[in-house]
Design a protein around this motif. Sequence first.
Motif, PDB file in Angstrom:
ATOM      1  N   PHE A  15      18.298  11.110  -8.534  1.00 31.04           N
ATOM      2  CA  PHE A  15      18.322  12.370  -9.466  1.00 31.04           C
ATOM      3  C   PHE A  15      18.183  13.587  -8.511  1.00 31.04           C
ATOM      4  N   MET A  16      17.771  13.741  -7.575  1.00 28.58           N
ATOM      5  CA  MET A  16      17.017  14.900  -7.122  1.00 28.58           C
ATOM      6  C   MET A  16      18.113  15.589  -6.008  1.00 28.58           C
ATOM      7  N   LEU A  27      10.602  14.178  -1.955  1.00 26.69           N
ATOM      8  CA  LEU A  27      12.047  12.918  -2.196  1.00 26.69           C
ATOM      9  C   LEU A  27      11.272  11.655  -1.574  1.00 26.69           C
ATOM     10  N   ASN A  28      10.794  11.521  -0.328  1.00 26.63           N
ATOM     11  CA  ASN A  28      10.195  10.135   0.428  1.00 26.63           C
ATOM     12  C   ASN A  28       9.592   9.524  -0.869  1.00 26.63           C
ATOM     13  N   LEU A  29       8.529  10.058  -1.135  1.00 27.72           N
ATOM     14  CA  LEU A  29       7.877   9.352  -1.789  1.00 27.72           C
ATOM     15  C   LEU A  29       8.712   8.823  -3.120  1.00 27.72           C
ATOM     16  N   LEU A  30       9.305   9.718  -3.527  1.00 26.29           N
ATOM     17  CA  LEU A  30      10.126   8.662  -4.907  1.00 26.29           C
ATOM     18  C   LEU A  30      11.005   7.469  -4.360  1.00 26.29           C
ATOM     19  N   PHE A  60       0.891  -1.177  -0.113  1.00 25.90           N
ATOM     20  CA  PHE A  60      -0.113  -0.180  -0.127  1.00 25.90           C
ATOM     21  C   PHE A  60       0.479   1.107  -0.566  1.00 25.90           C
ATOM     22  N   LYS A  61       1.537   1.886   1.076  1.00 27.38           N
ATOM     23  CA  LYS A  61       2.415   2.376   0.676  1.00 27.38           C
ATOM     24  C   LYS A  61       2.955   2.816  -0.089  1.00 27.38           C
ATOM     25  N   GLN A  62       3.883   1.665  -1.113  1.00 29.95           N
ATOM     26  CA  GLN A  62       4.728   1.721  -2.564  1.00 29.95           C
ATOM     27  C   GLN A  62       3.602   2.161  -3.660  1.00 29.95           C
ATOM     28  N   TRP A  63       2.186   1.840  -3.644  1.00 28.14           N
ATOM     29  CA  TRP A  63       1.404   1.875  -4.939  1.00 28.14           C
ATOM     30  C   TRP A  63       0.444   3.437  -3.844  1.00 28.14           C
ATOM     31  N   ASP A  64       0.452   3.781  -2.409  1.00 26.24           N
ATOM     32  CA  ASP A  64       0.291   5.195  -2.799  1.00 26.24           C
ATOM     33  C   ASP A  64       0.659   6.132  -2.668  1.00 26.24           C
ATOM     34  N   ALA A  65       2.573   6.102  -2.784  1.00 28.93           N
ATOM     35  CA  ALA A  65       3.503   6.587  -3.278  1.00 28.93           C
ATOM     36  C   ALA A  65       3.490   7.240  -4.846  1.00 28.93           C
ATOM     37  N   TYR A  66       3.449   5.855  -5.687  1.00 25.92           N
ATOM     38  CA  TYR A  66       3.165   5.936  -6.690  1.00 25.92           C
ATOM     39  C   TYR A  66       2.126   6.809  -7.303  1.00 25.92           C
ATOM     40  N   ILE A  67       1.227   7.005  -6.952  1.00 23.36           N
ATOM     41  CA  ILE A  67      -0.564   7.657  -7.109  1.00 23.36           C
ATOM     42  C   ILE A  67      -0.116   8.620  -6.634  1.00 23.36           C
ATOM     43  N   HIS A  76      10.234   1.756 -10.702  1.00 27.32           N
ATOM     44  CA  HIS A  76      12.025   2.198 -10.913  1.00 27.32           C
ATOM     45  C   HIS A  76      12.498   3.718 -11.239  1.00 27.32           C
ATOM     46  N   GLU A  77      11.138   3.937 -12.300  1.00 31.06           N
ATOM     47  CA  GLU A  77      11.811   5.539 -12.751  1.00 31.06           C
ATOM     48  C   GLU A  77      11.737   6.374 -11.680  1.00 31.06           C
ATOM     49  N   HIS A  78      10.872   6.332 -10.780  1.00 33.23           N
ATOM     50  CA  HIS A  78      10.666   7.526  -9.616  1.00 33.23           C
ATOM     51  C   HIS A  78      12.221   7.224  -8.648  1.00 33.23           C
TER      52      HIS A  78
END
Length: 313
Positions: free
Chosen positions: A269-270, A252-255, A56-63, A261-263
């Motif tokens: 990079f950031m 940055l935490n969400l990335l 959930f944490k991973q998908w919530d960050a992605y969304i 992988h692109e995140h």
Amino acid sequence: MDDFREDIFDEQKIKKAIKKGKRKSIIMIVFVSVIVFVVLNAINFAAYSYFSQSAFKQWDAYIKLSTPNGYISETVDTKGILGGESQFKVSKNMKIKSLVIEQKQYKFGVLPSLSYSRIAGNSIGFTGEDWQVTYKENGWRNLLFFHPDVTYQEYKHDEDLINQMQGEQIYEVALSFDKPYKQRELPLYELPTITWFWINTYSDSQLKTFQEKARKNDWSSTFIRENEALGFSVNYSIYSTIKLDNEYEDFLNLLQTSFYHEHHRAYDFMKDVDAKDVEILGIVVYGTKEELTNIIQQPFIKAVSLGGVINNY
């Protein structure tokens, strides 16, 4: 001794002893089975809970990263063996209310449950004569972005479409800038209450790829799609003097948290870029036709892309 011999050859007593032994064996088997069942279920539940929360944490960050002002508004999990599946709804904050825009699912764990889905749809704007626009499940357009360091053959200009619409409605509009701006350099002194900032997370090699595509491909397909533009939201009025340090740290935490992988590449990079040096490539704003007109008509706005539209009540 005689009593003992009598017990040995007493058939009734032998049968009773056998039955007693069987009962003890059955009770022991049942007891052990119950203990094993409880332990295995506890282990499975612990594993399910762990994998469910992690996914959930991973998908919530992605969304949150790939959908401007989007978030997971509801999840329904189905437990499997050492894993499971989650059905979830994606909602978007449209200034005066939030609406569900899509329903998705993901699997998690060591042995996620099996499921099948069927999707039907059609292609819109793929003739080369119009923009290759894609749509969300609820019918809203996906936003289009144009990097200011890339020269495109054509730019999206949906302001005419907005002006043709009737009634008091709230529009979601993506505005691409003419050049990258740091927050203190933004030409707008004040931004709407809800503003999503498109952040420059692109490396030189990515920019080179964008430039080659814009030069070689049909203009109708050369842009950055909504899920490829990364940024963060601010839910209060923004002035050029306000710092966005906390929002950038959360970004940055969400990335880092997202599974994509692109995140992770964007984070690498950031991660060493200070908040005051972050480049803003564009914004997504929400408002009525009158509220957005002054922003859309500014000379530093290079492209205008219309997304969702809701009634203003």
